[in-house]
Design an enzyme around this catalytic site. Structure first.
Site, PDB file in Angstrom:
ATOM      1  N   LYS C  47     -34.519 -16.188  27.044  1.00  0.00           N
ATOM      2  CA  LYS C  47     -35.460 -16.455  25.969  1.00  0.00           C
ATOM      3  C   LYS C  47     -36.664 -15.531  26.079  1.00  0.00           C
ATOM      4  CE  LYS C  47     -37.655 -18.267  22.626  1.00  0.00           C
ATOM      5  NZ  LYS C  47     -37.158 -17.940  21.255  1.00  0.00           N
ATOM      6  N   SER C  72     -37.295 -20.144  13.066  1.00  0.00           N
ATOM      7  CA  SER C  72     -38.710 -19.784  13.198  1.00  0.00           C
ATOM      8  C   SER C  72     -39.268 -20.416  14.461  1.00  0.00           C
ATOM      9  CB  SER C  72     -39.498 -20.256  11.971  1.00  0.00           C
ATOM     10  OG  SER C  72     -39.355 -21.651  11.811  1.00  0.00           O
ATOM     11  N   GLY C  74     -40.585 -19.005  17.051  1.00  0.00           N
ATOM     12  CA  GLY C  74     -41.911 -18.469  17.368  1.00  0.00           C
ATOM     13  C   GLY C  74     -42.164 -18.322  18.857  1.00  0.00           C
ATOM     14  N   CYS C 131     -39.707  -9.457  16.619  1.00  0.00           N
ATOM     15  CA  CYS C 131     -39.667 -10.887  16.311  1.00  0.00           C
ATOM     16  C   CYS C 131     -40.381 -11.151  14.997  1.00  0.00           C
ATOM     17  CB  CYS C 131     -40.318 -11.723  17.403  1.00  0.00           C
ATOM     18  SG  CYS C 131     -40.278 -13.488  17.006  1.00  0.00           S
ATOM     19  N   LYS C 166     -35.594  -3.382  21.646  1.00  0.00           N
ATOM     20  CA  LYS C 166     -34.867  -4.165  20.639  1.00  0.00           C
ATOM     21  C   LYS C 166     -35.449  -3.917  19.261  1.00  0.00           C
ATOM     22  CE  LYS C 166     -33.014  -8.730  19.690  1.00  0.00           C
ATOM     23  NZ  LYS C 166     -32.747 -10.052  20.270  1.00  0.00           N
ATOM     24  N   ILE C 192     -29.130  -5.923  16.251  1.00  0.00           N
ATOM     25  CA  ILE C 192     -30.364  -6.109  15.515  1.00  0.00           C
ATOM     26  C   ILE C 192     -31.020  -7.453  15.872  1.00  0.00           C
ATOM     27  CG2 ILE C 192     -29.671  -4.716  13.539  1.00  0.00           C
ATOM     28  CD1 ILE C 192     -28.951  -7.324  12.037  1.00  0.00           C
ATOM     29  N   THR C 194     -33.450 -10.420  13.976  1.00  0.00           N
ATOM     30  CA  THR C 194     -33.121 -11.150  12.737  1.00  0.00           C
ATOM     31  C   THR C 194     -33.738 -10.502  11.498  1.00  0.00           C
ATOM     32  OG1 THR C 194     -34.990 -12.593  13.165  1.00  0.00           O
ATOM     33  CG2 THR C 194     -32.838 -13.362  13.900  1.00  0.00           C
ATOM     34  N   GLY C 266     -25.027 -14.598  19.896  1.00  0.00           N
ATOM     35  CA  GLY C 266     -26.141 -15.529  19.754  1.00  0.00           C
ATOM     36  C   GLY C 266     -25.787 -16.775  18.977  1.00  0.00           C
ATOM     37  N   THR C 267     -26.112 -16.757  17.693  1.00  0.00           N
ATOM     38  CA  THR C 267     -26.039 -17.935  16.840  1.00  0.00           C
ATOM     39  C   THR C 267     -24.696 -18.649  16.887  1.00  0.00           C
ATOM     40  OG1 THR C 267     -27.612 -16.842  15.407  1.00  0.00           O
ATOM     41  CG2 THR C 267     -26.452 -18.718  14.480  1.00  0.00           C
TER      42      THR C 267
HETATM   43  C1  LIG Z   1     -32.965 -19.631  17.633  1.00  0.00           C
HETATM   44  C2  LIG Z   1     -33.113 -18.170  17.900  1.00  0.00           C
HETATM   45  C3  LIG Z   1     -34.105 -17.718  18.761  1.00  0.00           C
HETATM   46  C4  LIG Z   1     -34.266 -16.363  19.022  1.00  0.00           C
HETATM   47  N1  LIG Z   1     -35.224 -15.939  19.902  1.00  0.00           N
HETATM   48  C5  LIG Z   1     -35.332 -14.622  20.200  1.00  0.00           C
HETATM   49  C6  LIG Z   1     -36.243 -14.169  21.185  1.00  0.00           C
HETATM   50  O1  LIG Z   1     -36.951 -14.954  21.817  1.00  0.00           O
HETATM   51  N2  LIG Z   1     -36.338 -12.825  21.431  1.00  0.00           N
HETATM   52  C7  LIG Z   1     -35.540 -11.923  20.776  1.00  0.00           C
HETATM   53  O2  LIG Z   1     -35.640 -10.727  21.029  1.00  0.00           O
HETATM   54  N3  LIG Z   1     -34.638 -12.325  19.867  1.00  0.00           N
HETATM   55  C8  LIG Z   1     -34.510 -13.657  19.564  1.00  0.00           C
HETATM   56  N4  LIG Z   1     -33.565 -14.062  18.648  1.00  0.00           N
HETATM   57  C9  LIG Z   1     -32.691 -13.056  18.008  1.00  0.00           C
HETATM   58  C10 LIG Z   1     -31.344 -12.943  18.734  1.00  0.00           C
HETATM   59  O3  LIG Z   1     -31.509 -12.541  20.053  1.00  0.00           O
HETATM   60  C11 LIG Z   1     -30.417 -11.969  17.998  1.00  0.00           C
HETATM   61  O4  LIG Z   1     -31.044 -10.709  17.936  1.00  0.00           O
HETATM   62  C12 LIG Z   1     -30.091 -12.417  16.586  1.00  0.00           C
HETATM   63  O5  LIG Z   1     -29.987 -13.816  16.528  1.00  0.00           O
HETATM   64  C13 LIG Z   1     -28.815 -11.784  16.031  1.00  0.00           C
HETATM   65  O6  LIG Z   1     -27.681 -12.162  16.772  1.00  0.00           O
HETATM   66  P1  LIG Z   1     -26.724 -13.396  16.378  1.00  0.00           P
HETATM   67  O7  LIG Z   1     -26.424 -13.255  14.919  1.00  0.00           O
HETATM   68  O8  LIG Z   1     -25.529 -13.274  17.255  1.00  0.00           O
HETATM   69  O9  LIG Z   1     -27.495 -14.645  16.649  1.00  0.00           O
HETATM   70  C14 LIG Z   1     -33.408 -15.430  18.383  1.00  0.00           C
HETATM   71  C15 LIG Z   1     -32.406 -15.884  17.534  1.00  0.00           C
HETATM   72  C16 LIG Z   1     -32.233 -17.221  17.282  1.00  0.00           C
HETATM   73  C17 LIG Z   1     -31.159 -17.673  16.346  1.00  0.00           C
END
Ligand SMILES: Cc1cc2nc3c(=O)[nH]c(=O)nc-3n(C[C@H](O)[C@H](O)[C@H](O)COP(=O)(O)O)c2cc1C
Ligand SMILES: Cc1cc2nc3c(=O)[nH]c(=O)nc-3n(C[C@H](O)[C@H](O)[C@H](O)COP(=O)(O)OP(=O)(O)OC[C@H]3O[C@@H](n4cnc5c(N)ncnc54)[C@H](O)[C@@H]3O)c2cc1C
Ligand SMILES: Cc1cc2nc3c(=O)[nH]c(=O)nc-3n(C[C@H](O)[C@H](O)[C@H](O)COP(=O)(O)OP(=O)(O)OC[C@H]3O[C@@H](n4cnc5c(N)ncnc54)[C@H](O)[C@@H]3O)c2cc1C
Ligand SMILES: Cc1cc2nc3c(=O)[nH]c(=O)nc-3n(C[C@H](O)[C@H](O)[C@H](O)COP(=O)(O)O)c2cc1C
Ligand code: FES
Ligand code: FES
Lengths: 305, 256, 305, 256
Positions: C47, C72, C74, C131, C166, C192, C194, C266-267
């Protein structure tokens, strides 16, 4: 309660309802016109037109993605003159507004197109500065405020009908481009065009699209489109034609709450040919259930936190 | 004219050779359909695009399709059960023109099914060449034999019928002096090209059924382009869903 | 054929396989560690960490979208010190590489974080300049080449371990930012993060997220992510950690063909807690079927038209 | 400990009041589950996120859930049929701590089901207040009466039982001098807040079950935040899926 009033105004053009067909997904109306009466629609936005006929890109031109599709049609069209001669009279036979979507290689070409088409009697010009599938013109104009302003100014000067500028989502700050178009007298803005994307066939190791990259549309992009409509509404107080993944009356309501005056439906017609009418009906039902007497009251009515 | 309709599946079975056959109640669609046309099928809510599949038979108000497992959509389709409903758009496109005293149908692999219905609609004048990769992949032979005056089988590896390719079998017939008023071909693009060249050499009019990835299926989105020679002799992009899937072979530009 | 070799190298860090967990979707590994052995993974990206603890944004923090989700959060996190004290030792008890994801309010903060964490023994630093859910820092750094360069330079100077930057997809030209980071000595790039998006509850007329907007992730964004990985690979020849909607071994193969050296998931873990291991297995099967003896041979092997 | 499992549906029926009940074979999940915990259910392939639903009963290795039609996910769930399999993740979260000589369960609407199982697990000491919007929406009354020493019904509109809100009914019991070792409440947030305030006034320890939109359901993604007072007295965000869904009411910050 009586039926809700479905009339809306989009940059001075009165539409009998807010459901518009998205450019490029509906041809010139003939095909879907066999499924239902086109006069049930608010407006038809026709396939993107250029000065000369265009062949478009080699196939494959479409790839499926999760809840979306990539396309790389590349503005195949018979040219504005052929449209005016062969398609517009037929379209004019229906009680529906006609929006001409135009793309040029230069600002001057946009101007010529606007003049021809507004003279020929379309109701509105949609200026495509956001097509990701062509080399010259298209997206290049839509990613810088200066060129967006230049194209808008030129079209505005040559058009006798309201001008709507279609924005690209492939930008760092869409409000910047929106303000540039607004500053040059755009009567409305439409958004979003497609997001640039790609798919690869893992067996042949080839991009699925012959053009390598293509434009992403369909429900997958809906949250991005909604966000941009909301941002643009707050940044430039112009009427907005909102689009990008709208698949239901609830989606249409969301788009309007975010700031859209009308809503275009595109990719989802591929799976449901009658989607525009279904969406209109679902939107009416929503208004009825919520006790809203006029659909235009939705526009921009979101209450942000 | 075409319609969108929820169609009840009446029969779904494996045909052998990896293929599945499916019959569905098509209502008014059945009466409208012509050999060579196709239907556009929604394959589950999680897939945005419909899948185009040729119509290859009719009985009463039911239509028949035969398909291979290619990816997720056809896999989904193969897992339905009789009684379920499919969301079908059709019939779509332009089918075969079938007239004359003798027509040769040349089918390769999953290209054979649409030709079956075409042959069945003109049984007195139908003759067929069916080409498969190997004996294991052969389908519909009995039905073709029942429908056609003559049916010739060929396999790439010689494991059934003659050894060789579809166009070679067709050429043998033509070289032997058989006269055809037309050839109708369906199969992989390379096969179609070879058949078209053979037909041209023997000056037999040839129609081919092409495939391309599709969006709308009705001619509105222009994604299903294939290069053809237009009325003015210049190359242009036609559209498989509306101008085809059946094209006059002489109009097709094979090497895009 | 023998089992394919799954080892890959990501900016000098050797991973036993190319499957990494995406930052923010996997906590510090404890929760999913109850479902399987974390040492089965290529790396864990934890995280996002900040210098001081952060509470994050008010709820709701998640909204569903077609084939995607908006979040979100944060950057809620206990701060880098608490991570080093309470989480890192536990993580180090597993045979898996640990990547620390960092966010600062200033370039200096990024530097301090990189120093602390690399001293504490993480294997790699992932610099989050993308972010969309925080006001200071985050996205602002990732949308201009200059600030991306500044942050990269600062982190590079303070880190003893490889540095991965990133990137944000919310930009007009991601290759520009990629080149800026590459020019300052980034050892790898990840993308990428988000896409900025929004959803509205049409009954309450309120944005679903309390923060109004949030970041879109999940399968919906896959084609956009793939396109950007391909573009960045062509523009800056650095190892890439590709992510965005990867949901299957086939998706992972696509990402690698487009140019990724490793792939983050991730998701999709939210629906399938064991997704990373399933994806690894499916990727192995694909390699086996295709007769590829080493997964690293996929990287960048797409043949564009 | 929690597991992910394909669980066969053994029973699905309408419960009245717009609610559905569903029993499924939970395997090892059944033995692990505690009253107040929840399961996280995949509702169709076309929805990315699972839906959290409280567990509200157990018989053998089957678990029971009861749910309202809220949106597309619960609609999908209501359309399943016995014999189909659900993808279930659970049991998740922290349930109720149930000890003492008498516990008052205060449930509102769809908050009543999880309390039923809690009451059934301590039948000798259970007493219930069930609040519904109107008689038409009442559910589970018979089962609560069977499980509890006493069951009090109240409706917003007085159409069944007393007229009024849940916390008013609870307050009447407390004001009448009844002694409880704890109150366990589940229902809409406004109700929980009112019950918590009432409990605090009478100095009865109160536990409340909260809801928040979820991602992972296991504590990894931090989206299901709810504001609470930490050990150090400062406000912080806890997480409903892992630290809850049951919280000590005194720790909850009601007005976020
Ligand atoms: C709930 C959530 C929290 C996230 N927190 C971070 C974070 O703390 N730092 C970061 O660089 N990316 C964060 N991301 C982005 C993910 O690391 C990733 O780049 C993005 O979700 C795309 O990958 P995915 O479609 O496989 O989830 C977060 C994504 C989600 C869904
Ligand atoms: C006019 C026409 C008639 C056809 N008739 C038959 C038939 O009778 N029997 C049969 O087995 N197949 C037929 N096909 C091919 C069939 O459409 C594809 O096999 C099918 O779309 C694959 O879908 P999928 O989800 O299983 O594969 P996936 O590869 O997962 O599909 C991904 C996407 O690519 C498209 N696609 C993939 N392959 C093709 C293809 N060859 N042609 C068009 N689109 C493709 C799919 O429609 C989908 O949009 C026909 C195609 C066309 C154009
Ligand atoms: C711990 C917990 C236990 C629950 N127990 C029950 C129960 O026993 N019976 C019951 O009927 N409902 C229960 N809920 C509420 C239930 O989760 C929602 O009604 C359900 O998620 C709605 O999904 P939908 O697709 O029908 O609605 P939609 O509105 O279409 O859902 C859209 C998204 O919002 C989320 N969402 C919407 N409402 C809620 C909500 N109230 N809480 C959490 N997420 C929500 C959905 O999960 C989904 O991600 C519980 C919620 C939590 C957090
Ligand atoms: C096949 C196809 C062709 C398109 N052609 C055009 C075009 O010619 N001009 C244009 O401005 N937009 C074009 N678009 C973009 C759509 O008008 C619309 O902006 C986009 O698809 C998002 O809406 P949707 O998700 O509802 O399809 C095209 C989209 C598709 C899918
Ligand atoms: S698929 Fe749309 S034109 Fe052919
Ligand atoms: S839902 Fe992921 S932490 Fe609670």
């Amino acid at each position: 309660m009586n039926k809700p009033n479905m009339e809306v105004t989009l940059g001075d053009v009165k539409l009998k309802n807010p459901i518009v067909t998205a450019s490029g997904t509906f041809g010139f109306g003939r095909e879907y016109g066999e499924f239902y009466d086109l006069s049930e629609l608010g407006a038809i936005c026709v396939k993107g037109l250029t000065l000369s006929p265009r062949q478009g890109n080699p196939p494959p031109r479409i790839a499926e993605t999760p809840a979306g599709a990539l396309n790389s049609v590349g503005l195949q069209n018979p040219g504005a003159d052929a449209f005016i001669l062969r398609e517009l009279p037929w379209l004019r036979g229906h009680a529906v507004k006609v929006i001409a979507n135009i793309s040029g290689n230069t600002a001057e070409e946009y101007g010529v197109l606007a003049e021809k088409l507004s003279d020929a009697g379309v109701d509105m010009i949609e200026v495509n500065i956001s097509c990701p599938n062509v080399k010259a013109g298209g997206l290049a104009f839509g990613t810088s405020p200066d060129s967006a302003a230049l194209v808008t100014r030129t079209v505005r000067r040559h058009s006798r009908v309201p001008v709507m500028v279609k924005l690209s989502p492939n930008v760092t700050d869409i409000t910047e481009i929106a303000r540039a178009a607004a500053g040059e007298g755009a009567d409305a803005l439409s958004l979003i065009n497609t997001l640039l994307g790609m798919r690869i066939d893992i067996r042949s190791r080839r991009p699925i699209l012959k053009n390598n990259m293509g434009g992403l549309s369909g429900p997958a992009v809906f949250p991005v489109a909604l966000r941009m409509v909301w941002q643009v509404k707050n940044a430039a107080n112009l009427p907005i034609l909102g689009m990008g993944g709208v698949a239901s009356g609830e989606d249409a309501a969301e788009m309007m709450l975010a700031g859209a005056s009308a809503v275009a439906v595109g990719t989802v017609c591929f799976s449901d040919p009658c989607a525009p009418l279904r969406i209109r009906r679902e939107l009416e039902e929503y208004l009825h259930n919520e006790g809203v007497d006029s659909v235009s009251k939705l526009t921009g009515a979101v209450k942000p936190w | 004219m075409s319609v969108q309709r929820l169609c009840r599946i009446t029969e779904l079975s494996e045909l052998g050779g990896g293929a599945f056959q499916l019959w569905f109640e098509a209502g008014e669609m059945a009466g409208l359909a012509q050999p060579g046309q196709f239907v556009h099928i929604q394959c589950g809510k999680e897939r945005l695009l419909r899948r185009p599949i040729s119509i290859c038979g009719r009985r009463g108000d039911e239509l028949r399709i035969i398909f291979d497992l290619r990816g997720k959509g056809t896999e989904w389709l193969s897992q339905r059960t009789a009684g379920e409903c499919l969301d079908v758009l059709g019939p779509l496109g332009r089918g075969f023109r079938l007239a004359g005293r003798r027509i040769l149908f040349v089918g390769g692999g999953m290209g054979t099914p649409p030709l079956l219905w075409a042959a069945q609609s003109v049984p007195e004048i139908a003759e067929a060449v069916l080409a498969f990769r190997c004996a294991d992949r052969a389908i519909l032979i009995g039905e073709f034999e029942a429908a056609c005056e003559q049916t010739h089988i060929t396999c790439d590896d010689g494991s059934l019928g003659a050894k060789g390719f579809a166009h070679e079998a067709a050429e043998r017939l033509l070289a032997a002096g058989k006269a055809y008023d037309g050839i109708c071909a369906c199969g992989p693009r390379a096969m179609l090209k070879a058949v078209a060249e053979t037909a041209a050499r023997y000056e037999v009019p040839c129609q081919v059924s092409l495939e391309e990835r599709m969006g709308c299926g009705v001619g509105a989105c222009l994604v299903c382009a294939c290069k053809t020679i237009g009325a003015d002799g210049a190359e242009e992009y036609s559209h498989v869903c509306k101008d085809g899937p059946v094209f006059d072979a002489e109009r097709v530009v094979w090497d895009e």
